[in-house]
Design an enzyme around this catalytic site. Structure first.
Site, PDB file in Angstrom:
ATOM      1  N   ARG A  23     -10.305  -6.006 -13.044  1.00 44.89           N
ATOM      2  CA  ARG A  23     -11.079  -6.843 -12.118  1.00 44.89           C
ATOM      3  C   ARG A  23     -12.332  -6.066 -11.731  1.00 44.89           C
ATOM      4  NH1 ARG A  23      -6.066  -7.439  -8.275  1.00 44.89           N
ATOM      5  NH2 ARG A  23      -6.017  -5.259  -8.932  1.00 44.89           N
TER       6      ARG A  23
ATOM      7  N   GLU B 202      -1.963   0.671  -5.685  1.00 45.24           N
ATOM      8  CA  GLU B 202      -1.092  -0.254  -4.956  1.00 45.24           C
ATOM      9  C   GLU B 202       0.012  -0.746  -5.883  1.00 45.24           C
ATOM     10  OE1 GLU B 202      -2.910  -3.502  -2.865  1.00 45.24           O
ATOM     11  OE2 GLU B 202      -4.570  -2.267  -2.114  1.00 45.24           O
TER      12      GLU B 202
ATOM     13  N   LYS C 176       0.828  -1.201   0.000  1.00 45.89           N
ATOM     14  CA  LYS C 176       0.000   0.000   0.000  1.00 45.89           C
ATOM     15  C   LYS C 176       0.870   1.261   0.000  1.00 45.89           C
ATOM     16  CE  LYS C 176      -3.719  -2.626   0.749  1.00 45.89           C
ATOM     17  NZ  LYS C 176      -3.109  -3.943   0.949  1.00 45.89           N
TER      18      LYS C 176
ATOM     19  N   LYS D 173      -8.557   1.043   4.293  1.00 50.90           N
ATOM     20  CA  LYS D 173      -8.010  -0.309   4.175  1.00 50.90           C
ATOM     21  C   LYS D 173      -6.800  -0.476   5.080  1.00 50.90           C
ATOM     22  CE  LYS D 173      -6.005   0.994  -0.315  1.00 50.90           C
ATOM     23  NZ  LYS D 173      -5.931   0.593  -1.741  1.00 50.90           N
TER      24      LYS D 173
ATOM     25  N   ARG E 171      -5.049  -4.697 -12.956  1.00 50.37           N
ATOM     26  CA  ARG E 171      -3.771  -5.258 -12.540  1.00 50.37           C
ATOM     27  C   ARG E 171      -2.841  -5.256 -13.753  1.00 50.37           C
ATOM     28  NH1 ARG E 171      -1.861  -8.788  -8.807  1.00 50.37           N
ATOM     29  NH2 ARG E 171      -2.743  -7.230  -7.382  1.00 50.37           N
TER      30      ARG E 171
ATOM     31  N   ASN F  86       2.138  -4.268  -5.875  1.00 53.80           N
ATOM     32  CA  ASN F  86       2.228  -5.583  -5.233  1.00 53.80           C
ATOM     33  C   ASN F  86       3.571  -6.226  -5.549  1.00 53.80           C
ATOM     34  OD1 ASN F  86      -0.771  -6.234  -4.287  1.00 53.80           O
ATOM     35  ND2 ASN F  86      -0.834  -5.078  -6.187  1.00 53.80           N
TER      36      ASN F  86
ATOM     37  N   ARG G  74     -15.217  -3.681  -4.233  1.00 53.88           N
ATOM     38  CA  ARG G  74     -13.913  -4.310  -4.405  1.00 53.88           C
ATOM     39  C   ARG G  74     -13.890  -5.123  -5.685  1.00 53.88           C
ATOM     40  NH1 ARG G  74     -13.738  -7.799   0.900  1.00 53.88           N
ATOM     41  NH2 ARG G  74     -15.788  -8.316   0.043  1.00 53.88           N
TER      42      ARG G  74
ATOM     43  N   ASP H  11      -1.648  -1.875  -9.349  1.00 55.07           N
ATOM     44  CA  ASP H  11      -3.111  -1.767  -9.343  1.00 55.07           C
ATOM     45  C   ASP H  11      -3.479  -0.346  -9.704  1.00 55.07           C
ATOM     46  OD1 ASP H  11      -3.239  -4.382  -8.606  1.00 55.07           O
ATOM     47  OD2 ASP H  11      -3.804  -4.016  -6.526  1.00 55.07           O
TER      48      ASP H  11
END
Length: 317
Positions: A226, A282, A126, A161, A211, A284, A234, A274
């Site tokens: 997504r 984000e 994050k 979050k 993504r 990852n 979400r 993201d």
């Protein structure tokens, strides 16, 4: 060259055959004729200053009924492996930290760790995005009730979050009416004792949380959008989202250009960005997913692209 590759992952018996990205990597490594050695986090140890692994030879198959066969475990120095894929899923807890420290000893002896252990420790998924404020929506990281309430008051519609979550777990949307704001702050900050993140809500989430996979700082040409299921905010596939491949937009490529050089410099070879709408949310670095969905929809072989990059790096070493 003959390559021995290890993987540290969650139990292979419990993975999703249809979706698991680590399995795609292992298929590619096997197709290249490499030796594969399987470990879980509990198999790592330190003996007289030597990082060791209780590892088993592994073979994988494209068979949903029996996708692996594992040989007898052997205790070997981690440094006997040319490369190790660190694919243990979050959360990033103390055990994950200790594992990276053991893997770092093998790294010092020349084993290529994907991703580099210092990067795994330094770059929270994050917080890392906030290193690129020009790419991000308005965001605050704090554990103070007054600061978090002030951010909500300013932006009205926000997403809260935890900093250590994955798969969309414990993500809350708070609208203008502030319904349940107090209890959400109490829960995520553990009554003011731990940090959480709050971001301005991006309505573009309805079109998907994209993504984007990066290999050695370069993006693949397609993102997996997504798309949230009905009644959800979400898009995570683990939270019921639906994945739809899309070509990268000009803005996506600009974001990748902003982030890519840092990924390459830090040895973060396989990373997932993201992006919602025009904003990076984000980065990852632990165990990015979505390989299988993009492979299927776009006729790619991302696992092989990654293995080819590892082979190139090992040859240059």
């Amino acid at each position: 060259m003959s390559i021995k590759i290890g993987i540290v992952m969650d139990p292979i018996e419990a993975i999703s055959y249809k979706k698991d990205s680590s399995l795609a990597m292992l298929w590619a490594a096997q197709c290249k004729g490499w030796e594969i050695w399987y470990m879980e986090q509990s198999d790592l140890s330190l003996v007289q200053g030597q990082a060791m692994g209780r590892m088993a030879p592994l073979q994988v198959a494209m068979n949903p009924e029996q996708w692996f066969s594992r040989g007898d475990y052997q205790q070997q120095p981690l440094s006997t492996l040319n490369a190790i894929l660190m694919r243990k899923d979050p959360p990033f807890d103390s055990e994950f930290l200790y594992s990276t420290q053991l893997l770092a000893l093998a790294e010092q002896q020349g084993t290529l760790i994907v991703n580099r252990t210092q990067g795994l420790r330094d770059y929270n998924e994050k917080l890392f995005a906030t290193h690129f404020p020009q790419c991000c929506p308005p965001v605050l990281v704090s554990r103070r009730d007054d600061a978090l309430r002030a951010f909500h008051n300013e932006h009205q519609d926000v997403i809260f979050k935890p900093l250590d979550g994955m798969g969309g777990a414990s993500i809350f949307r708070v609208r203008e009416d502030g319904l349940n704001l107090g209890v959400i702050i109490e829960t995520l900050t553990a009554h003011g004792t731990q940090m959480c993140m709050v971001q301005k809500y991006l309505p573009e989430i309805s079109a998907g949380d994209k993504r984007i996979l990066m290999i050695d700082g370069e993006p693949l040409p397609y993102a997996l959008a997504r798309i949230p299921s009905a009644g959800e905010t979400r898009g995570n596939l683990a939270a019921g989202g639906r994945g739809e491949a899309r070509p990268l937009s000009d803005r996506d490529r600009w974001i990748c250009g902003q982030v890519g050089p840092t990924l390459k410099a830090q040895g973060l070879l396989f990373v997932g960005l993201d992006v919602i709408g025009d904003y990076l949310t984000e980065i990852n670095v632990t165990s990015p997913t979505c390989i299988r969905e993009l492979d299927t929809q776009c006729d790619l072989d991302i696992g092989m692209q990654l293995m080819n990059k590892l082979e190139q790096i090992l040859a240059e070493q």
